[in-house]
Design a protein around this motif. Structure first.
Motif, short mmCIF file in Angstrom:
data_model
loop_
_atom_site.label_atom_id
_atom_site.label_comp_id
_atom_site.label_asym_id
_atom_site.label_seq_id
_atom_site.Cartn_x
_atom_site.Cartn_y
_atom_site.Cartn_z
N VAL A 153 0.50 -0.97 -0.11
CA VAL A 153 -0.24 -0.11 -0.22
C VAL A 153 1.05 1.37 -0.10
N ILE A 154 0.70 2.25 -0.76
CA ILE A 154 1.25 3.58 -0.63
C ILE A 154 0.60 4.75 -0.82
N GLU A 155 1.32 5.41 0.57
CA GLU A 155 0.62 6.99 0.48
C GLU A 155 1.33 8.12 1.16
N THR A 156 1.28 8.61 0.40
CA THR A 156 1.65 10.22 -0.24
C THR A 156 3.09 9.65 -0.47
N GLY A 157 3.39 8.90 -1.14
CA GLY A 157 5.22 8.48 -1.47
C GLY A 157 5.37 7.55 -1.11
N ALA A 158 4.89 7.68 0.44
CA ALA A 158 5.33 6.04 0.91
C ALA A 158 4.77 4.55 1.37
N ILE A 159 5.08 3.80 1.24
CA ILE A 159 4.91 2.19 1.76
C ILE A 159 4.84 2.89 3.39
N THR A 160 3.57 1.66 3.14
CA THR A 160 2.41 1.96 4.63
C THR A 160 2.20 0.26 4.96
N LEU A 161 2.49 -0.28 3.65
CA LEU A 161 1.52 -1.57 3.91
C LEU A 161 2.08 -2.59 3.05
N SER A 162 2.48 -4.29 3.79
CA SER A 162 2.61 -4.74 3.03
C SER A 162 2.42 -6.21 3.35
N GLY A 163 2.53 -7.00 2.71
CA GLY A 163 1.90 -8.40 2.92
C GLY A 163 1.11 -9.18 2.33
N PRO A 164 0.43 -11.03 1.98
CA PRO A 164 0.19 -11.77 1.37
C PRO A 164 -0.80 -10.61 0.75
N GLY A 165 -1.20 -10.66 -0.31
CA GLY A 165 -3.00 -10.33 -0.74
C GLY A 165 -3.65 -10.35 -0.09
N PRO A 166 -3.93 -11.09 0.22
CA PRO A 166 -5.14 -11.39 0.86
C PRO A 166 -5.32 -10.96 1.97
N GLU A 167 -4.09 -11.07 2.62
CA GLU A 167 -3.97 -10.90 4.07
C GLU A 167 -4.46 -9.83 4.50
N LEU A 168 -3.72 -8.34 3.28
CA LEU A 168 -3.88 -7.26 3.36
C LEU A 168 -5.10 -6.54 3.10
N LEU A 169 -5.99 -7.84 2.29
CA LEU A 169 -7.43 -7.63 1.93
C LEU A 169 -8.03 -7.22 3.34
N ARG A 170 -7.96 -7.88 4.50
CA ARG A 170 -8.59 -7.93 5.48
C ARG A 170 -8.43 -7.42 6.18
N ASN A 171 -7.09 -6.48 6.04
CA ASN A 171 -6.78 -5.40 7.37
C ASN A 171 -7.53 -4.43 6.98
N GLU A 172 -7.40 -3.91 8.37
CA GLU A 172 -8.88 -3.05 8.67
C GLU A 172 -8.67 -1.66 8.32
N ARG A 173 -7.59 -0.90 8.68
CA ARG A 173 -6.71 0.25 7.77
C ARG A 173 -6.80 0.21 6.15
N VAL A 174 -6.54 -1.13 5.20
CA VAL A 174 -6.64 -0.99 4.17
C VAL A 174 -8.41 -0.82 3.74
N GLN A 175 -9.26 -2.13 4.75
CA GLN A 175 -10.55 -1.50 4.17
C GLN A 175 -11.32 -0.64 4.31
N SER A 176 -11.28 0.59 5.31
CA SER A 176 -11.73 1.65 5.93
C SER A 176 -10.99 3.01 4.65
N ALA A 177 -9.42 2.92 4.41
CA ALA A 177 -9.15 3.55 3.54
C ALA A 177 -9.61 3.07 2.07
N TYR A 178 -9.68 1.49 1.55
CA TYR A 178 -9.02 1.65 0.14
C TYR A 178 -11.07 1.16 0.27
N LEU A 179 -11.45 -0.01 0.59
CA LEU A 179 -11.86 -0.49 0.18
C LEU A 179 -14.02 -0.36 0.55
N GLY A 180 -13.36 1.14 1.66
CA GLY A 180 -15.23 1.80 2.19
C GLY A 180 -16.03 0.62 2.38
N MET A 181 -15.22 0.07 3.78
CA MET A 181 -15.96 -0.63 4.69
C MET A 181 -15.99 -0.21 5.52
#
Ligand code: ATP
Length: 238
Positions: free
Chosen positions: A210-238
């Protein structure tokens, strides 16, 4: 994680004049992996891809490709080293036939091997075989995206860089394009996928960043990131 490194980026920085667009990016792509970089509009995805391709100046850090330092190599030398980017917005040559578009992609390859490679592309993308004699401009958006990927693969790159392949496509076509991208990975093709569509990209990615304002803020196996709370609220509208 045992397979060899294809792309290794360390501490990469890049500027537009005085504005810093990339702030020390660390990222790895290993052979056979599908790695996805997701982030919002303006996060720096395109800048990073352009830096990897050699069309965006780098102000610090390094880019290694299969062990070779290409940080300051020309774009052409990078293509010959095996990095091939499929540009955003597809950009096939509309007034040329599907076959001629594919031949263009093979400009670094020995002439005698081009026809066999073209047959391989027709096996990967059967719809292109059907339309081989038609002008590329008459293809649908999804088919043009397939042609753009096939044209890049004609150069037999070690890694394919995809810039927002879902852009401008209807939802059903997006699903099909991502199925195809996953299929290319299953055939052993190494892929670095840059996408705003975080759900679609992380669903198929072996590794996500995950890149935010020019820096990598998170990384990991794809499906694991998909379950990440921050990814869900910031990118998946959950
Ligand atoms: P998008 O999905 O819209 O393409 P992105 O994640 O690819 O977004 P970039 O286009 O890489 O983001 O932009 C990263 C940052 O660099 C943004 O803050 C943007 O405003 C800035 N930027 C991009 N291009 C230029 C430019 N030519 N001159 C100045 N600043 C730029």
């Amino acid at each position: 994680t045992g397979s060899p490194l294809v792309l290794q980026i360390k501490g990469l920085t890049s500027h537009y004049g005085r504005i810093q667009a990339l702030h020390g990016i660390d990222l790895e792509v290993r052979q056979g992996q599908l790695v996805a970089l997701v982030g919002a509009n303006g996060a720096g995805k395109t800048t990073l891809l352009r830096a990897i391709s050699g069309v965006q100046p780098v102000s610090g850090g390094s880019i290694h490709f299969r062990g070779e330092d290409v940080t300051r190599a020309s774009a052409d030398r990078r293509v010959r080293a095996g990095i091939c980017q499929v540009p955003e917005g597809r950009q096939v040559f509309g007034p040329m036939s599907v076959e001629d578009n594919l031949r263009l992609g093979a400009y670094t390859r020995p002439k005698g091997e081009v026809e066999a490679d073209m047959e391989r592309m027709f096996a990967l993308f059967p719809v292109l075989k059907e339309k081989r004699l038609l002008l590329a401009g008459t293809l649908s958006g999804g088919q043009q995206q397939m042609l753009a990927m096939a044209r890049a693969l004609m150069g037999r790159p070690s890694a394919l860089l995809l810039d927002e392949p879902s852009m401008g496509l209807a939802p059903l076509l997006i699903a099909e394009i991502f199925r195809i991208v996953a299929g290319l990975r299953d055939q052993g093709i190494t892929i670095f996928l840059v996408e705003q569509n975080a759900h679609a990209a992380l669903s198929i990615a072996d590794v996500g960043y995950v890149i935010e304002t020019g820096a990598i803020t998170l990384s990991g196996p794809g499906p694991e990131l998909l379950r990440n709370e921050r990814v869900q609220s910031a990118y998946l509208g959950m």
